[in-house]
Design a protein around this motif. Sequence first.
Motif, short mmCIF file in Angstrom:
data_model
loop_
_atom_site.label_atom_id
_atom_site.label_comp_id
_atom_site.label_asym_id
_atom_site.label_seq_id
_atom_site.Cartn_x
_atom_site.Cartn_y
_atom_site.Cartn_z
N ALA A 99 0.86 -1.18 0.00
CA ALA A 99 0.00 0.00 0.00
C ALA A 99 0.90 1.23 0.00
O ALA A 99 2.07 1.16 0.37
N ALA A 100 0.35 2.36 -0.41
CA ALA A 100 1.13 3.60 -0.46
C ALA A 100 0.36 4.72 0.22
O ALA A 100 -0.88 4.76 0.16
N ARG A 101 1.10 5.62 0.87
CA ARG A 101 0.45 6.79 1.46
C ARG A 101 -0.02 7.70 0.32
O ARG A 101 0.79 8.18 -0.48
N ALA A 102 -1.32 7.96 0.27
CA ALA A 102 -1.91 8.70 -0.84
C ALA A 102 -1.97 10.20 -0.60
O ALA A 102 -2.17 10.96 -1.56
N ASN A 103 -1.86 10.63 0.65
CA ASN A 103 -1.81 12.07 0.93
C ASN A 103 -0.96 12.31 2.16
O ASN A 103 -0.67 11.38 2.93
N ASP A 104 -0.52 13.52 2.33
CA ASP A 104 0.34 13.84 3.47
C ASP A 104 -0.01 15.24 3.96
O ASP A 104 0.58 16.23 3.55
N LEU A 150 -3.89 0.04 -3.44
CA LEU A 150 -4.37 0.35 -2.10
C LEU A 150 -3.55 1.49 -1.52
O LEU A 150 -2.33 1.49 -1.63
N GLY A 151 -4.24 2.45 -0.91
CA GLY A 151 -3.53 3.58 -0.34
C GLY A 151 -4.14 4.04 0.97
O GLY A 151 -5.29 3.74 1.28
N LEU A 152 -3.34 4.76 1.74
CA LEU A 152 -3.80 5.38 2.98
C LEU A 152 -4.15 6.83 2.71
O LEU A 152 -3.34 7.59 2.16
N ARG A 184 -8.29 1.29 -4.13
CA ARG A 184 -8.89 1.15 -2.81
C ARG A 184 -8.13 2.00 -1.80
O ARG A 184 -6.98 2.36 -2.03
N HIS A 185 -8.78 2.26 -0.68
CA HIS A 185 -8.07 3.02 0.34
C HIS A 185 -8.54 2.62 1.74
O HIS A 185 -9.61 2.03 1.91
#
Length: 403
Positions: A99-104, A150-152, A184-185
């Motif tokens: 999964a990857a961090r989608a925003n910060d 998939l992301g956070l 997905r998230h």
Amino acid sequence: MEKSLDTKLARIHADPHGCKDFILADAKDADMALSIGAPGRSPESHPGEVRYRTLAEFRDIIEQIVEQGFVDVMLLSASTSEVLTIQKRIFDNSPVTPAARANDTTDIHIVRGSNYPTDPSLPFRTATLDHIQCGHLDCKPEERRLGVDLGLYSITYNNDTVLDRTALEEYKQFRLEAERKGFRHFLEVFDPNRPEAVEASQVPAFINDAIVRTLGGVTSKGRPIFLKMVYHGPQAMEELVRYDPHLVVGILGGSAGTTYDAFKLLSEAKKHGARVALFGRKINNAENQLAFIHFLRLIADGAIGAEEAVKAYHGVLQQLGVRPARPLHDDMVLQTNVMNYGGNGKVISVPNATPAASTKPACACNGKRPHSRSAATDTVDFSKMTSAEKIAYHKARWDRILG
């Protein structure tokens, strides 16, 4: 390869009250927050010296953890995901889901000398979904499976109408784009980063209500597959889980703390309804990350209790010749409010004596064992073993694994 995350989520939704599957995630996305310090302190540093691992060393450890196969999700920054997922393809034959961090958002920008973490949170996204999915802008449809799906996504509510509305608008736009691109998230909801935003005793209720209100108008295609949030104690967890058993609730690990702090947090949150734990600093700061994760997996699968896991972990460190950060007695101190039912922030420590461990077997939902390579799948009857015997068993197993 079938991913353990998908298998467990399917079983949880098929039997939300009976299935005891538990999802573990390692959050190795710290380079989008902690900057130079993200990889953690180097074991080669000397007393009085602050020296961190390199990014290459950080990524090597990630590869080892994925190969171990005890976590269900590995959360990465988009840049690390490009190297490990798209280029090196380490997840192709693994049950671990990348999964990857989608925003910060700005409150996680931990930059030395800055005020960002204490200023009101503002929405921001470094990575685009296209770069996460295929490594470049404007992915072709067939390229979207090259990277991760998939992301956070993270939101920090501050009880400010203007700021919170802006955060909700940004989240809405993200959901729409994600649905169009088959992404997905899971949703991370932080506590307010301004201490005065919400009265301390009201924070658990504020966060629970904010989550339910945020998702009330979101249909199934746009909903997060699980949540990541601060554990506010049993009462708040039970309230949220009871409201909607299909709202898969996960806890975040927070600061490193003691080993008992991490192990007890996992066991207590699970007991009161959590289905997921995402530990970042607690894993990254461990003396031996593979051993630490192994015991997290054993606790999550009901094979060992938190108290005996700390002792067994110290036994493994001794066998490996690794000096623990704290002596065992100090590492058995509880530093969080996991034992406080109301979650009012007070720290309640428990005695160091080891209570009887749980004798519940690992989840066998619908007659199937968890999709996991943990010791919980071994043909060993833990219910007939004393705490000392279980500790000896796990130490011996780690002797075999680690040589």
